[in-house]
Design an enzyme around this catalytic site. Structure first.
Site, PDB file in Angstrom:
ATOM      1  N   GLY A  67     -12.401  -4.659  -3.691  1.00  0.00           N
ATOM      2  CA  GLY A  67     -13.599  -4.022  -3.147  1.00  0.00           C
ATOM      3  C   GLY A  67     -14.796  -4.201  -4.048  1.00  0.00           C
TER       4      GLY A  67
ATOM      5  N   CYS B 271      -4.445  -7.398  -4.440  1.00  0.00           N
ATOM      6  CA  CYS B 271      -4.894  -6.158  -5.081  1.00  0.00           C
ATOM      7  C   CYS B 271      -5.474  -6.518  -6.436  1.00  0.00           C
ATOM      8  CB  CYS B 271      -3.727  -5.186  -5.225  1.00  0.00           C
ATOM      9  SG  CYS B 271      -4.201  -3.618  -6.001  1.00  0.00           S
ATOM     10  N   GLY B 272      -6.787  -6.364  -6.582  1.00  0.00           N
ATOM     11  CA  GLY B 272      -7.460  -6.806  -7.802  1.00  0.00           C
ATOM     12  C   GLY B 272      -7.123  -5.973  -9.023  1.00  0.00           C
ATOM     13  N   ASN B 273      -7.094  -4.643  -8.888  1.00  0.00           N
ATOM     14  CA  ASN B 273      -6.679  -3.813 -10.013  1.00  0.00           C
ATOM     15  C   ASN B 273      -5.186  -3.968 -10.274  1.00  0.00           C
ATOM     16  OD1 ASN B 273      -9.218  -2.580 -10.612  1.00  0.00           O
ATOM     17  ND2 ASN B 273      -8.967  -1.236  -8.853  1.00  0.00           N
TER      18      ASN B 273
ATOM     19  N   ASN C  18     -10.881  -2.500   4.322  1.00  0.00           N
ATOM     20  CA  ASN C  18     -11.347  -1.637   3.244  1.00  0.00           C
ATOM     21  C   ASN C  18     -12.848  -1.441   3.417  1.00  0.00           C
ATOM     22  OD1 ASN C  18      -8.751  -1.765   2.179  1.00  0.00           O
ATOM     23  ND2 ASN C  18      -9.267  -3.413   0.769  1.00  0.00           N
TER      24      ASN C  18
ATOM     25  N   ARG D 245      -7.588   0.609   3.343  1.00  0.00           N
ATOM     26  CA  ARG D 245      -6.622   0.661   4.430  1.00  0.00           C
ATOM     27  C   ARG D 245      -5.230   0.881   3.838  1.00  0.00           C
ATOM     28  NH1 ARG D 245      -5.613  -5.718   6.112  1.00  0.00           N
ATOM     29  NH2 ARG D 245      -5.295  -6.399   3.978  1.00  0.00           N
TER      30      ARG D 245
ATOM     31  N   ASN E 246       0.835  -1.192   0.000  1.00  0.00           N
ATOM     32  CA  ASN E 246       0.000   0.000   0.000  1.00  0.00           C
ATOM     33  C   ASN E 246       0.875   1.250   0.000  1.00  0.00           C
ATOM     34  OD1 ASN E 246      -2.566  -1.405   0.311  1.00  0.00           O
ATOM     35  ND2 ASN E 246      -1.912  -1.847   2.402  1.00  0.00           N
TER      36      ASN E 246
ATOM     37  N   CYS F 156     -11.138   0.062  -6.495  1.00  0.00           N
ATOM     38  CA  CYS F 156     -10.558  -1.043  -5.724  1.00  0.00           C
ATOM     39  C   CYS F 156     -11.127  -2.334  -6.297  1.00  0.00           C
ATOM     40  CB  CYS F 156     -10.905  -0.913  -4.241  1.00  0.00           C
ATOM     41  SG  CYS F 156     -10.340  -2.298  -3.219  1.00  0.00           S
TER      42      CYS F 156
END
Length: 263
Positions: A208, A74-76, A178, A197, A65, A205
């Protein structure tokens, strides 16, 4: 010491990429250096850092982060990671790509500018709460490799102040969470804003969006394989929860710059 970097984004969730294929350049990234790289005024700027490493026969996404803290997934970011490997000629986009993460191995497939990621099986862990001074919302606790609290609200235009510093149950989320605020736009169509976070509010996100889709599908009693459109400030993602209990996330990934830095 100068070293190469790239800059990329997935629905405007942006990252600094550090090629370190044999792990000899960066080692264990120092949090202060991550913060310097992600600084939008004194650095390159980004929501996080993706270190590209080859280990045990797989590509590994070492994600941090923007505050320097570790994140499981981290999806993206993983779509941008895959785009880098394709654009550099390191993998064949006609073949499924396995990428190792702190949440295990994810499989990516490519279709032109779009990347689909098998995010694995989600965990719906019941109700929780998120709060800002003077207000509390019931939220759905969803784990998609990292923890999320999904709260439905009436109007995203009012969510700005909510996203500055939402609080949560530290017993439920000892490592932070998140928080997604969500509104409905239509059948299988939602929009969201997110406080991540370690990064604050971001333009998108990926994990997310997956958590939001799961929470909405649970409320809707949606049939499996229904694709939800999830609008984020930086664009749109398509999320489906399959009959075999997997989450498939599809969205764009773009590399926009490269250079060298001594940050």
């Amino acid at each position: 010491m100068s070293y190469p970097f790239l800059k990329g984004h997935g629905t405007e969730n942006d990252f600094v990429l550090l090629p370190d294929h044999d792990g000899s350049v960066h080692g264990d990234l120092d949090p202060a250096r991550v913060r310097a790289l992600c600084d939008r005024r004194a650095g390159i700027g980004g929501d996080g850092v993706l270190r590209v490493v080859r280990r045990d026969g797989l590509w590994f996404m070492d994600y941090r982060n923007s505050d320097g803290s570790l994140s499981e997934m981290c999806g993206n970011g993983i779509r941008v990671f895959g785009r880098y490997l394709v654009d550099e000629g390191l993998v064949d986009p006609a073949e499924p790509l396995e990428v190792d993460t702190r949440d295990g191995v994810k499989v990516l497939t490519f279709d032109g500018d779009l990347v689909t990621v098998d995010m694995g099986t989600p965990k719906v862990l019941g109700e929780t709460e998120v709060s800002v001074p003077g207000r509390t919302w019931t939220a759905t606790h969803v784990d998609v490799g990292n923890p999320h609290a999904v709260a439905f609200v009436d109007d995203l235009a009012e969510a700005g102040p909510l996203l500055e510093a939402p609080t949560h149950d530290e017993a439920v989320y000892p490592d932070g969470v998140n928080v997604e605020f969500v509104v409905r736009r239509g059948a299988a169509h939602v929009a969201m804003r997110v406080h991540e976070r370690g990064s604050g509010e971001t333009r998108s996100c990926g994990t997310g969006a997956c958590a939001v889709m799961v929470a909405a599908a649970e409320v809707d009693a949606a049939s499996r394989d229904t694709a939800y459109r999830v609008d984020v400030p930086g664009g749109t993602l398509s999320i489906a929860w399959t009959a075999d209990d997997r989450i498939l996330m599809t969205g764009p990934a773009v590399l926009v710059a490269r250079g060298t830095t001594d940050l």
